[in-house]
Design a protein around this motif. Sequence first.
Motif, PDB file in Angstrom:
ATOM      1  N   GLU A  77       0.840  -1.155   0.054  1.00 51.70           N
ATOM      2  CA  GLU A  77       0.081   0.004  -0.161  1.00 51.70           C
ATOM      3  C   GLU A  77       0.646   1.298   0.011  1.00 51.70           C
ATOM      4  O   GLU A  77       0.050   2.233  -0.078  1.00 51.70           O
ATOM      5  CB  GLU A  77      -0.878  -0.006   1.367  1.00 51.70           C
ATOM      6  CG  GLU A  77      -2.032  -1.336   1.075  1.00 51.70           C
ATOM      7  CD  GLU A  77      -2.708  -1.353   2.695  1.00 51.70           C
ATOM      8  OE1 GLU A  77      -3.516  -0.283   2.965  1.00 51.70           O
ATOM      9  OE2 GLU A  77      -2.505  -1.977   3.353  1.00 51.70           O
ATOM     10  N   LEU A  78       2.004   0.993   0.176  1.00 49.80           N
ATOM     11  CA  LEU A  78       3.301   2.186   0.130  1.00 49.80           C
ATOM     12  C   LEU A  78       3.758   2.349  -1.040  1.00 49.80           C
ATOM     13  O   LEU A  78       4.259   1.561  -1.683  1.00 49.80           O
ATOM     14  CB  LEU A  78       3.900   2.077   1.300  1.00 49.80           C
ATOM     15  CG  LEU A  78       3.462   2.463   2.797  1.00 49.80           C
ATOM     16  CD1 LEU A  78       2.285   1.823   3.125  1.00 49.80           C
ATOM     17  CD2 LEU A  78       4.744   2.087   3.711  1.00 49.80           C
ATOM     18  N   SER A  79       4.359   3.466  -1.210  1.00 51.83           N
ATOM     19  CA  SER A  79       5.198   4.087  -2.133  1.00 51.83           C
ATOM     20  C   SER A  79       6.542   3.546  -2.079  1.00 51.83           C
ATOM     21  O   SER A  79       6.749   3.233  -0.806  1.00 51.83           O
ATOM     22  CB  SER A  79       5.166   5.650  -2.512  1.00 51.83           C
ATOM     23  OG  SER A  79       5.688   6.137  -1.530  1.00 51.83           O
ATOM     24  N   GLY A  80       7.384   3.312  -2.956  1.00 53.61           N
ATOM     25  CA  GLY A  80       8.968   3.127  -2.858  1.00 53.61           C
ATOM     26  C   GLY A  80       9.674   3.825  -1.579  1.00 53.61           C
ATOM     27  O   GLY A  80      10.122   3.467  -0.947  1.00 53.61           O
ATOM     28  N   THR A 138      13.222  12.576  -7.317  1.00 58.52           N
ATOM     29  CA  THR A 138      12.686  13.432  -6.558  1.00 58.52           C
ATOM     30  C   THR A 138      12.593  13.061  -5.021  1.00 58.52           C
ATOM     31  O   THR A 138      13.118  13.363  -4.082  1.00 58.52           O
ATOM     32  CB  THR A 138      11.410  14.261  -6.713  1.00 58.52           C
ATOM     33  OG1 THR A 138      10.514  13.295  -7.013  1.00 58.52           O
ATOM     34  CG2 THR A 138      11.338  15.082  -7.685  1.00 58.52           C
ATOM     35  N   VAL A 139      12.308  11.655  -5.083  1.00 62.51           N
ATOM     36  CA  VAL A 139      12.267  10.770  -3.847  1.00 62.51           C
ATOM     37  C   VAL A 139      13.772  10.519  -3.347  1.00 62.51           C
ATOM     38  O   VAL A 139      13.925  10.529  -2.183  1.00 62.51           O
ATOM     39  CB  VAL A 139      11.498   9.546  -4.118  1.00 62.51           C
ATOM     40  CG1 VAL A 139      11.197   8.610  -2.761  1.00 62.51           C
ATOM     41  CG2 VAL A 139      10.060   9.878  -4.786  1.00 62.51           C
ATOM     42  N   ILE A 169      15.235  11.400   0.406  1.00 69.87           N
ATOM     43  CA  ILE A 169      15.735  10.260   1.218  1.00 69.87           C
ATOM     44  C   ILE A 169      17.151  10.612   1.464  1.00 69.87           C
ATOM     45  O   ILE A 169      17.383  10.458   2.702  1.00 69.87           O
ATOM     46  CB  ILE A 169      15.802   8.771   0.408  1.00 69.87           C
ATOM     47  CG1 ILE A 169      14.380   8.295   0.154  1.00 69.87           C
ATOM     48  CG2 ILE A 169      16.465   7.709   1.362  1.00 69.87           C
ATOM     49  CD1 ILE A 169      13.512   8.067   1.638  1.00 69.87           C
ATOM     50  N   LEU A 170      17.829  11.388   0.768  1.00 68.91           N
ATOM     51  CA  LEU A 170      19.106  11.442   1.289  1.00 68.91           C
ATOM     52  C   LEU A 170      19.471  12.570   2.121  1.00 68.91           C
ATOM     53  O   LEU A 170      19.879  12.770   3.113  1.00 68.91           O
ATOM     54  CB  LEU A 170      19.678  12.001  -0.185  1.00 68.91           C
ATOM     55  CG  LEU A 170      20.378  10.876  -1.247  1.00 68.91           C
ATOM     56  CD1 LEU A 170      21.124  11.560  -2.580  1.00 68.91           C
ATOM     57  CD2 LEU A 170      21.392   9.893  -0.415  1.00 68.91           C
ATOM     58  N   GLU A 171      18.348  13.698   1.911  1.00 61.29           N
ATOM     59  CA  GLU A 171      18.150  14.797   2.849  1.00 61.29           C
ATOM     60  C   GLU A 171      17.862  14.119   4.267  1.00 61.29           C
ATOM     61  O   GLU A 171      18.354  14.330   5.244  1.00 61.29           O
ATOM     62  CB  GLU A 171      17.162  15.523   2.482  1.00 61.29           C
ATOM     63  CG  GLU A 171      16.745  16.950   3.223  1.00 61.29           C
ATOM     64  CD  GLU A 171      18.133  17.766   2.891  1.00 61.29           C
ATOM     65  OE1 GLU A 171      18.686  17.574   1.739  1.00 61.29           O
ATOM     66  OE2 GLU A 171      18.433  18.534   3.958  1.00 61.29           O
ATOM     67  N   LEU A 172      16.873  12.849   4.193  1.00 59.76           N
ATOM     68  CA  LEU A 172      16.607  12.376   5.551  1.00 59.76           C
ATOM     69  C   LEU A 172      17.746  11.882   6.282  1.00 59.76           C
ATOM     70  O   LEU A 172      17.909  12.165   7.324  1.00 59.76           O
ATOM     71  CB  LEU A 172      15.272  11.459   5.173  1.00 59.76           C
ATOM     72  CG  LEU A 172      15.158  10.472   6.359  1.00 59.76           C
ATOM     73  CD1 LEU A 172      14.601  11.065   7.576  1.00 59.76           C
ATOM     74  CD2 LEU A 172      14.318   9.311   5.957  1.00 59.76           C
ATOM     75  N   THR A 200      19.005   4.886  -2.526  1.00 56.91           N
ATOM     76  CA  THR A 200      17.925   5.415  -3.477  1.00 56.91           C
ATOM     77  C   THR A 200      17.952   5.096  -4.758  1.00 56.91           C
ATOM     78  O   THR A 200      17.410   5.578  -5.712  1.00 56.91           O
ATOM     79  CB  THR A 200      18.348   6.869  -3.477  1.00 56.91           C
ATOM     80  OG1 THR A 200      19.698   7.168  -3.793  1.00 56.91           O
ATOM     81  CG2 THR A 200      18.240   7.547  -2.019  1.00 56.91           C
ATOM     82  N   THR A 201      18.798   3.921  -5.319  1.00 58.76           N
ATOM     83  CA  THR A 201      18.808   3.637  -6.634  1.00 58.76           C
ATOM     84  C   THR A 201      17.555   3.100  -7.213  1.00 58.76           C
ATOM     85  O   THR A 201      17.133   3.551  -8.591  1.00 58.76           O
ATOM     86  CB  THR A 201      19.781   2.444  -6.926  1.00 58.76           C
ATOM     87  OG1 THR A 201      20.960   2.863  -6.071  1.00 58.76           O
ATOM     88  CG2 THR A 201      19.983   2.110  -8.308  1.00 58.76           C
ATOM     89  N   ALA A 202      16.721   2.692  -6.450  1.00 62.02           N
ATOM     90  CA  ALA A 202      15.404   2.161  -6.962  1.00 62.02           C
ATOM     91  C   ALA A 202      14.486   3.166  -6.742  1.00 62.02           C
ATOM     92  O   ALA A 202      13.139   2.778  -7.188  1.00 62.02           O
ATOM     93  CB  ALA A 202      14.817   0.839  -6.161  1.00 62.02           C
TER      94      ALA A 202
END
Length: 321
Positions: free
Chosen positions: A155-158, A189-190, A194-197, A183-185
Motif C-alpha cells: 500500500e506504500l510508495s517506494g 525527487t524521492v 531520502i538523502l536529505e533524511l 536510493t537507486t530504486a
Amino acid sequence: MKKNLLELKNVTIEFQKMKSNLKAVDGISFTVKEGEVLGIVGESGSGKSLTALSILGIVPYPGKVTKGEILFKGRDLLNLDEKEMTKVRGNYVSMIFQDPRVSLDPVYKIGDQLIEAIQHHKKVTLREAQERALKLLNLVGIPHPKRYIEAYPHELSGGMCQRIMIAIALSCQPELLIADEPTTALDVTVQAQILELLKNLRQDLKMSVILITHDLGIIADMADKIVVMYAGQIVESGYVSRILTSPLHPYTRGLLKSVLQLESKANKLYTIPGNVPGLANMPKGCRFFPRCSESIDICSKIQPPVYSVNDEDYVCCHKYS
Ligand SMILES: Nc1ncnc2c1ncn2[C@@H]1O[C@H](COP(=O)(O)OP(=O)(O)OP(=O)(O)O)[C@@H](O)[C@H]1O
Ligand SMILES: [Mg+2]
C-alpha cells in the motif's frame, strides 16, 4: 580528536571455486571515525556491497574474508562467533539495502515489522514497543504514523517503504548505519528526499554512515570522506573537498567528469571507455591501465603501491611515485 569507530585493514574477500580462488575484494583499508559519513563509489562489480556485507559478517557463501582485520571500536569482528556477531548487528551496526520492497515482508503490517525489530533488540513491553515504533516513524518523516502502522508494504510508495526500512534499521540505535545504494530504486525527487533524511538523521543521531553508490554526485553533498573502488581495490581515498576539486587518480577523474557533464546537460554524455575486468582475468599491472588514457609503460607490468598524499589522502597510481 574524533576516535576511529571502524577500521578495515588489508581486507581480502575471496570466492572459493573448483580450481582457483577468485579475489573479489583485494587488500582494502579505510577508516570511519565517530560521526563521520564515508562514501564508497565505484562502478558495478567493484566490490562495494561485498565490503559492506563483510562488516556485518554476512558475505554470501562460498565467499569468505580470507585476510585482514575489521576493527569495530578496536575489536576485530572477524574473531567473533555467530552469537557475538548477532549482538553487533543488533546493537551497533545496521544496514539498509537498495530495494526496500524486497526487504519488507509483504504479508505483515508495517507496524508489526517495526515492533518485532524493536522487541528483537530491546527487552520492552508491547506498549513500549508501539510507542517507540510511532516515534521512529515520526523520526523518518512519515506523516500520520498511526495510519501507517496498520498498512501493508504494497500500500506504500517506494520512498515510503525506504523510510520504513530506515526506521527498522534505526530501531537498534546503531552507531554505524550502512546504506547500500539506498536510493537507486527510487524516482529522482524521492531520491533527494531520502538523502536529505539520511543527512538530517546522521546529524541528529550523531551516528556514522557508510553510503555506497556508483554516483559520485550523490555523495558529494553528504559525505565527509570518499573511498573510490575499482575492480576490488581502492584506487583513491580522502576528504570529499579535496577529491572533488583535485582528484588524483585517472579513474576518479573519469567518474567526476561523467557527473559534471550530467549537471551541465551536455549533449554527449562522457563515460569511461571499456568495462571493469572480470574477476578471473584481472590485468597484471594496474587494474585500470587498459582503460586509462594517462597510462605509462610501468602500468601494464607492476601493480602500483598505495601512496600517501596527506594525512588522510591516498592514491594508488604510478604517476605519484
Ligand atoms: N556469490 C557470488 N559468487 C561469485 N562472485 C560473486 C558473488 N557475489 C559477488 N561476486 C563478485 O564479486 C564482485 C564484487 O561484487 P559486489 O556485489 O560487491 O559489487 P558492487 O560494487 O556492489 O556492484 P554493484 O554496483 O553492481 O552493486 C563482482 O565481480 C561479483 O561478480
Ligand atoms: Mg552492490
